[in-house]
Design an enzyme around this catalytic site. Structure first.
Site, PDB file in Angstrom:
ATOM      1  CG  ASN A 117      34.605  45.564  39.807  1.00  0.00           C
ATOM      2  OD1 ASN A 117      34.057  46.367  39.337  1.00  0.00           O
ATOM      3  ND2 ASN A 117      35.938  45.249  39.524  1.00  0.00           N
ATOM      4  CE  LYS A 171      36.357  43.102  36.430  1.00  0.00           C
ATOM      5  NZ  LYS A 171      37.350  42.124  35.935  1.00  0.00           N
ATOM      6  CG  HIS A 226      40.097  45.844  39.850  1.00  0.00           C
ATOM      7  ND1 HIS A 226      40.622  45.280  38.646  1.00  0.00           N
ATOM      8  CD2 HIS A 226      39.283  44.731  40.271  1.00  0.00           C
ATOM      9  CE1 HIS A 226      40.209  44.229  38.295  1.00  0.00           C
ATOM     10  NE2 HIS A 226      39.337  43.588  39.487  1.00  0.00           N
ATOM     11  CD  GLU A 259      40.077  44.680  35.316  1.00  0.00           C
ATOM     12  OE1 GLU A 259      38.945  45.414  35.362  1.00  0.00           O
ATOM     13  OE2 GLU A 259      39.925  43.382  34.964  1.00  0.00           O
ATOM     14  CD  GLU A 300      39.783  40.648  42.060  1.00  0.00           C
ATOM     15  OE1 GLU A 300      38.552  40.379  41.939  1.00  0.00           O
ATOM     16  OE2 GLU A 300      40.184  41.713  41.226  1.00  0.00           O
ATOM     17  N   GLY A 329      38.651  37.228  34.463  1.00  0.00           N
ATOM     18  CA  GLY A 329      38.240  37.261  33.100  1.00  0.00           C
ATOM     19  C   GLY A 329      38.934  36.240  32.171  1.00  0.00           C
ATOM     20  CB  SER A 361      37.495  32.738  36.800  1.00  0.00           C
ATOM     21  OG  SER A 361      38.044  33.588  35.598  1.00  0.00           O
TER      22      SER A 361
HETATM   23  P1  13P Z   1      35.912  38.181  36.823  1.00  0.00           P
HETATM   24  O1  13P Z   1      34.910  37.294  37.856  1.00  0.00           O
HETATM   25  O2  13P Z   1      35.373  38.388  35.396  1.00  0.00           O
HETATM   26  O3  13P Z   1      37.141  37.132  36.603  1.00  0.00           O
HETATM   27  O4  13P Z   1      36.347  39.438  37.431  1.00  0.00           O
HETATM   28  C1  13P Z   1      37.133  39.396  38.834  1.00  0.00           C
HETATM   29  C2  13P Z   1      37.310  40.835  38.952  1.00  0.00           C
HETATM   30  O5  13P Z   1      38.450  41.215  38.536  1.00  0.00           O
HETATM   31  C3  13P Z   1      36.506  41.443  40.138  1.00  0.00           C
HETATM   32  O6  13P Z   1      37.312  42.515  40.620  1.00  0.00           O
END
Ligand code: 13P
Length: 251
Positions: free
Chosen positions: A11, A13, A99, A101, A169, A175, A213
């Site tokens: 992803n 983002k 997601h 976010e 997640e 992150g 992560s």
């Molecule tokens: P990270 O791998 O940067 O922690 O992000 C995970 C994520 O949200 C994937 O959708």
């Protein structure tokens, strides 16, 4: 137990402009092609403006393409939205929905996520339905309650192992460099499997990804955990070497 082929999903983002995105996707497509038979499927989910050029660049390769979100409708007066039909037109086979976010930044509820997944299914896309608790919820001992509610509310009628992937997640692991312990991941994935078994006739074949992560140095252990059928990777999916190393951590 049903054999589930691992899925390694990137992803991106809101990262990358055209040149970098093309380079990253072409690099991965080339590695996949050169590797021959591998024990995983690999997917990249670039930002919307990059879907068409990346889709063209990887066409015919084993690297799959997905959107990071989709609208719950196929067309119409919905300014700023992107429909599943548009994703498919760009060469996508997958759409991430729900997601954290999106849930946090755009107020997406379970009902909205389920409608998006249903719209993705209508177009023949596989919906990657994301769930996960916050740190406060975990601290309060409510992680399973929250995730159970999200699974129940975010999977549309008609969800099957063929059209749906679940991604766990934990919000606090995204992150942050904090990874859930293998035991926490094992427990939550087993819980999600049970929740799926209560709802889907082919629940044992549904892939459940872990995200938060995931890096080359923790991927082997995470991907060897029971009921972990792949990874949804953010930061480490932006570097071809790291993302490839996560893929080749699949046994
Ligand atoms: P990270 O791998 O940067 O922690 O992000 C995970 C994520 O949200 C994937 O959708």
């Amino acid at each position: 137990m049903a054999a589930r082929r691992k899925l390694i999903a990137g992803n991106w983002k809101m990262n990358g402009l055209k040149a970098e995105g093309l380079q990253l996707a072409s690099d991965l497509a080339g590695r996949l092609q050169g590797a021959g038979a591998v024990p995983f499927d690999m997917l990249v989910c670039p930002p919307f403006p990059l879907l068409f050029p990346v889709g063209e660049a990887i066409k015919g390769s084993p690297l799959a393409l997905g959107g990071q979100d989709c609208a719950p409708k196929q067309k119409g007066a919905h300014t700023g939205d992107t429909s599943p039909a548009m994703l498919k037109d760009a060469g996508c086979a997958y759409a991430i929905v729900g997601h954290s976010e999106r849930r946090q930044d755009h107020g997406e509820t379970d009902a909205i996520v389920a409608a998006k997944a249903a719209a993705a299914h209508e177009e023949g896309l596989v919906a990657i339905v994301c769930v996960g608790e916050t740190w406060a919820e975990r601290e309060a001992g409510k992680a399973q309650e929250v995730v159970g509610r999200q699974v129940a509310g975010s999977l549309p009628a008609g969800a099957t192992a063929a059209n749906t992937v679940v991604a766990y997640e934990p919000v606090w692991a995204i992150g942050t460099g904090k990874v859930a312990t293998p035991q926490d991941v094992k427990d939550m994935h087993a819980f999600i499997r049970k929740e799926l078994q209560a709802r889907l006739s082919d629940a044992d074949s549904v892939r459940i990804l872990y995200g938060g992560s995931v890096k080359p140095d923790n991927a082997v252990e995470l991907l060897a955990t029971d009921n972990v059928d792949g990874a949804l990777v953010g930061g480490a999916s932006l570097k071809a070497d790291d993302f490839w190393a996560i893929g080749t951590s699949c046994r």
